[in-house]
Design an enzyme around this catalytic site. Structure first.
Site, PDB file in Angstrom:
ATOM      1  CG  HIS A  19      -9.608   1.196   0.856  1.00 18.71           C
ATOM      2  ND1 HIS A  19      -8.343   1.263   0.686  1.00 18.71           N
ATOM      3  CD2 HIS A  19     -10.366   2.146   0.540  1.00 18.71           C
ATOM      4  CE1 HIS A  19      -8.162   2.648   0.159  1.00 18.71           C
ATOM      5  NE2 HIS A  19      -9.398   3.187   0.039  1.00 18.71           N
TER       6      HIS A  19
ATOM      7  CG  HIS B  33      -0.795  -2.277  -1.850  1.00 20.59           C
ATOM      8  ND1 HIS B  33      -0.898  -1.690  -2.923  1.00 20.59           N
ATOM      9  CD2 HIS B  33      -1.337  -1.265  -1.200  1.00 20.59           C
ATOM     10  CE1 HIS B  33      -1.546  -0.366  -2.970  1.00 20.59           C
ATOM     11  NE2 HIS B  33      -1.536  -0.326  -1.517  1.00 20.59           N
TER      12      HIS B  33
ATOM     13  CG  ASP C 149      -4.174  -0.405   6.799  1.00 22.02           C
ATOM     14  OD1 ASP C 149      -4.168   0.934   7.157  1.00 22.02           O
ATOM     15  OD2 ASP C 149      -4.810  -0.758   5.565  1.00 22.02           O
TER      16      ASP C 149
HETATM   17  C1  LIG Z   1      -4.967  -5.729  -0.273  1.00 19.09           C
HETATM   18  C2  LIG Z   1      -5.686  -6.674  -0.887  1.00 19.09           C
HETATM   19  C3  LIG Z   1      -7.120  -6.651  -0.900  1.00 19.09           C
HETATM   20  C4  LIG Z   1      -5.220  -6.756  -2.323  1.00 19.09           C
HETATM   21  O1  LIG Z   1      -5.662  -7.708  -3.094  1.00 19.09           O
HETATM   22  P1  LIG Z   1      -5.343  -8.446  -4.579  1.00 19.09           P
HETATM   23  O2  LIG Z   1      -4.750  -7.094  -5.409  1.00 19.09           O
HETATM   24  O3  LIG Z   1      -6.570  -8.895  -4.997  1.00 19.09           O
HETATM   25  O4  LIG Z   1      -4.091  -9.039  -3.953  1.00 19.09           O
HETATM   26  P2  LIG Z   1      -3.501 -10.484  -4.723  1.00 19.09           P
HETATM   27  O5  LIG Z   1      -3.605 -10.356  -6.173  1.00 19.09           O
HETATM   28  O6  LIG Z   1      -2.245 -10.633  -4.264  1.00 19.09           O
HETATM   29  O7  LIG Z   1      -4.694 -11.654  -4.326  1.00 19.09           O
HETATM   30  C5  LIG Z   1      -4.658 -12.882  -4.801  1.00 19.09           C
HETATM   31  C6  LIG Z   1      -4.912 -13.784  -3.834  1.00 19.09           C
HETATM   32  O8  LIG Z   1      -4.128 -13.798  -2.570  1.00 19.09           O
HETATM   33  C7  LIG Z   1      -5.222 -13.534  -1.583  1.00 19.09           C
HETATM   34  N1  LIG Z   1      -4.224 -12.584  -0.660  1.00 19.09           N
HETATM   35  C8  LIG Z   1      -3.712 -11.390  -0.799  1.00 19.09           C
HETATM   36  N2  LIG Z   1      -3.438 -10.734   0.365  1.00 19.09           N
HETATM   37  C9  LIG Z   1      -3.578 -11.668   1.361  1.00 19.09           C
HETATM   38  C10 LIG Z   1      -3.646 -11.746   2.615  1.00 19.09           C
HETATM   39  N3  LIG Z   1      -3.060 -10.670   3.285  1.00 19.09           N
HETATM   40  N4  LIG Z   1      -3.888 -12.760   3.282  1.00 19.09           N
HETATM   41  C11 LIG Z   1      -4.393 -13.901   3.004  1.00 19.09           C
HETATM   42  N5  LIG Z   1      -4.614 -13.808   1.563  1.00 19.09           N
HETATM   43  C12 LIG Z   1      -4.213 -12.896   0.878  1.00 19.09           C
HETATM   44  C13 LIG Z   1      -6.271 -12.947  -2.070  1.00 19.09           C
HETATM   45  O9  LIG Z   1      -7.409 -13.095  -1.213  1.00 19.09           O
HETATM   46  C14 LIG Z   1      -6.379 -13.630  -3.334  1.00 19.09           C
HETATM   47  O10 LIG Z   1      -6.895 -15.031  -2.922  1.00 19.09           O
HETATM   48  P3  LIG Z   1      -8.092 -15.646  -4.014  1.00 19.09           P
HETATM   49  O11 LIG Z   1      -7.281 -15.849  -5.497  1.00 19.09           O
HETATM   50  O12 LIG Z   1      -8.390 -16.747  -3.304  1.00 19.09           O
HETATM   51  O13 LIG Z   1      -9.149 -14.622  -3.921  1.00 19.09           O
HETATM   52  C15 LIG Z   1      -5.235  -8.147  -0.261  1.00 19.09           C
HETATM   53  O14 LIG Z   1      -3.722  -8.215  -0.307  1.00 19.09           O
HETATM   54  C16 LIG Z   1      -5.791  -8.258   0.947  1.00 19.09           C
HETATM   55  O15 LIG Z   1      -6.733  -8.628   1.373  1.00 19.09           O
HETATM   56  N6  LIG Z   1      -5.033  -7.850   2.193  1.00 19.09           N
HETATM   57  C17 LIG Z   1      -5.340  -7.885   3.480  1.00 19.09           C
HETATM   58  C18 LIG Z   1      -6.404  -6.608   3.680  1.00 19.09           C
HETATM   59  C19 LIG Z   1      -5.244  -5.427   4.013  1.00 19.09           C
HETATM   60  O16 LIG Z   1      -4.408  -5.216   4.523  1.00 19.09           O
HETATM   61  N7  LIG Z   1      -5.936  -4.428   3.243  1.00 19.09           N
HETATM   62  C20 LIG Z   1      -5.341  -3.092   3.236  1.00 19.09           C
HETATM   63  C21 LIG Z   1      -4.565  -2.838   2.045  1.00 19.09           C
HETATM   64  S1  LIG Z   1      -3.873  -1.425   2.240  1.00 19.09           S
END
Ligand SMILES: CC(C)(COP(=O)(O)OP(=O)(O)OC[C@H]1O[C@@H](n2cnc3c(N)ncnc32)[C@H](O)[C@@H]1OP(=O)(O)O)[C@@H](O)C(=O)NCCC(=O)NCCS
Length: 471
Positions: free
Chosen positions: A307, A353, A408
């Protein structure tokens, strides 16, 4: 005199809003009010009974309407896509991004008052908009700036509470501890202990939320100056607006940095109710914990790397990239670095996201700021290159639902350009801003009499039994 001033302001605002009405159907139009236009509290007092009636009517007429089906997947996958929460101040569209009370970020940049013509919106204007659903004029925003200043005094024990922590403690730990120390002044807690009817809950919540929003820049800048500037504290400057004064107390007075801070505080304030920090505040507040307790809980959620901490992670990641490959990095080197990150089991910070499925408009407006004010900054150029390189790689992974950058991915390089380069501190800035959205919604939570939040949980066994029977 006050009457004539408010009549003039009212007619100016009405004609401005009438002009806007053709293009922006979603703004609620200013109604004639019996109270002074400059008095935010009085405006809310006028609006609340009407909104309470709206909620009652909604429940009576549509209470049994279904809002989609809950699947086992949704229960297991962090309630993704499950509608279950009322949040009035903003709404997130997966493709279009955030709208604050119906206004997109570009619309807010156009309509909300700025410090100087054509400048970035003043966060006080956004606070007014989030609370009332109405676009304020400059006079109203200036009045709110003054009100926040009059509430900004932080009691001495708050600094001592922060001082009790090692200076090496994470800035978010120090900040959240400061917020908990502020709680001893909660008007809500005092009033609740004395006994007050439910209809009055919103009033001390208003006092607490406004005091909290007003005091956070002082607490946050204390944390910054304590950790990084040898406790050399810079006093507030009462001639400045909220965001500019915050930047000043941190030690950054470049007019462009003041503009950046106005934009930063505005765009980080609210992102509907389901994200970790907003939802946490709403949940804790539903137990009638006061705004300080609710907001401190929200900060602890914001401090997580998936987050709010992602802004810290992005700059640290970019800095380690530069350390490894230098500033003149080729596209192939960049691709290798992204793959190396993924193969080591880490996420690419700043990308992806939970709801958004396109580039975050909060990213886009920061990019536009950079193009206008720092187009040649080498770190900005790197962020731009990453925008080309990362999405195709995340798409190639096949599992990432949104390969595009979020808020971010950009904020750190802008702050670094103006000298605020301590990445571990960045989430504190996010936290100060988030108080504006959370504080506004907490007031409406209590005004609307929203109940204790208590969703149903299940065990794997009970799910299996349910599904077998249903098959
Ligand atoms: C924001 C976030 C937590 C959303 O998570 P989410 O809703 O579960 O996203 P998804 O449904 O697309 O995830 C599916 C898969 O893709 C992966 N994924 C998503 N974004 C990713 C990224 N930026 N880099 C690598 N892998 C990523 C997830 O870890 C998940 O992997 P898993 O099935 O092996 O656990 C995720 O995109 C993330 O970790 N981003 C990086 C951190 C970040 O920038 N956070 C700020 C958000 S405003």
């Amino acid at each position: 005199m006050v009457f004539f001033r408010s009549v003039a302001a009212l007619s100016k605002l009405r004609s401005r809003l009438a002009h806007q009405s053709t293009s922006l159907g979603s703004i609620r139009w200013l109604q004639v009010q019996s109270t002074s236009d400059l008095d935010l509290h009085a405006q809310l007092k006028d609006m609340i009974p009407e909104q309470q009636e709206c909620l009652k009517k909604l429940k009576a007429e549509h209470g049994k309407v279904q809002l989609g089906n809950i699947t086992v997947d949704m229960v297991i996958s962090g309630m993704r896509g499950m509608t279950g929460l009322l949040w009035e101040t903003s709404l997130l569209d997966p493709d279009e991004g955030i709208r604050f009370r119906g206004l997109s970020i570009p619309e807010c940049q156009k309509l909300l008052p700025a410090a100087s013509p054509g400048g970035e919106p003043l966060p006080e204007g956004l606070l007014w908009l989030l609370l009332t659903g109405k676009v304020p004029n400059k006079e109203q925003v200036d009045g709110l700036s003054a009100e926040l200043q009059s509430r900004a005094k932080v009691p001495e024990h708050v600094f001592r509470a922060i001082d009790a922590l090692p200076v090496t403690a994470h800035p978010m730990t120090q900040f959240a501890s400061g917020v908990m120390a502020l709680q001893v002044e909660s008007e809500f807690q005092k009033a609740y202990e004395k006994g007050m009817p439910k209809t009055k809950f919103w009033e001390p919540t208003y006092e607490d939320s406004m005091n909290l929003i007003a005091r956070l820049p002082t607490v946050a800048s204390y944390v910054y100056r304590r950790i990084y500037k040898d406790v050399q504290i810079i006093p507030a400057d009462s001639s400045l607006d909220y965001a500019a004064n915050f930047s000043h107390m941190l030690g950054f007075d470049d007019p462009k940095m003041l503009e950046l801070m106005r934009l930063y505080v505005t765009i980080h304030s609210d992102h509907e109710g389901g994200n970790v920090s907003a939802h946490t505040a709403h949940l804790v507040g539903s137990a009638l914990s006061d705004p300080y307790l609710s907001f401190a809980a929200a900060l602890n959620g914001l401090a997580g790397p998936l987050h709010g901490l992602a802004n810290q992670e992005v700059l640290l990641w970019i800095e380690s990239l530069v350390k490894e490959c230098g500033e003149d990095i080729t596209t192939d080197q960049l691709k290798d670095y992204v793959w190396k990150t993924l193969k080591s089991g880490k996420v690419v910070p700043g990308y992806g996201h939970g709801v958004l499925r396109k580039t975050d408009p909060r990213y886009t407006c920061q990019r536009e700021f950079a193009l206008k004010h720092l187009p040649d900054d080498p770190f900005f150029k790197l962020v731009s290159k990453l925008y080309e390189v990362v999405p195709p790689i995340l798409t190639e992974l096949g599992k990432v639902k949104n390969p595009w950058p979020n808020v971010d991915a950009h904020s750190g390089v802008l702050l670094k350009h103006f000298g605020l380069s301590e990445a571990r501190y960045f989430t504190v800035l996010f936290g100060v801003s988030r108080s504006i959205g959370i504080g506004s919604q907490l007031i409406w939570d209590r005004a609307l009499g929203l109940p204790l939040e208590r969703p149903k949980s299940v065990t794997m066994d009970s799910l299996r039994t349910y599904c077998t029977k249903a098959a």
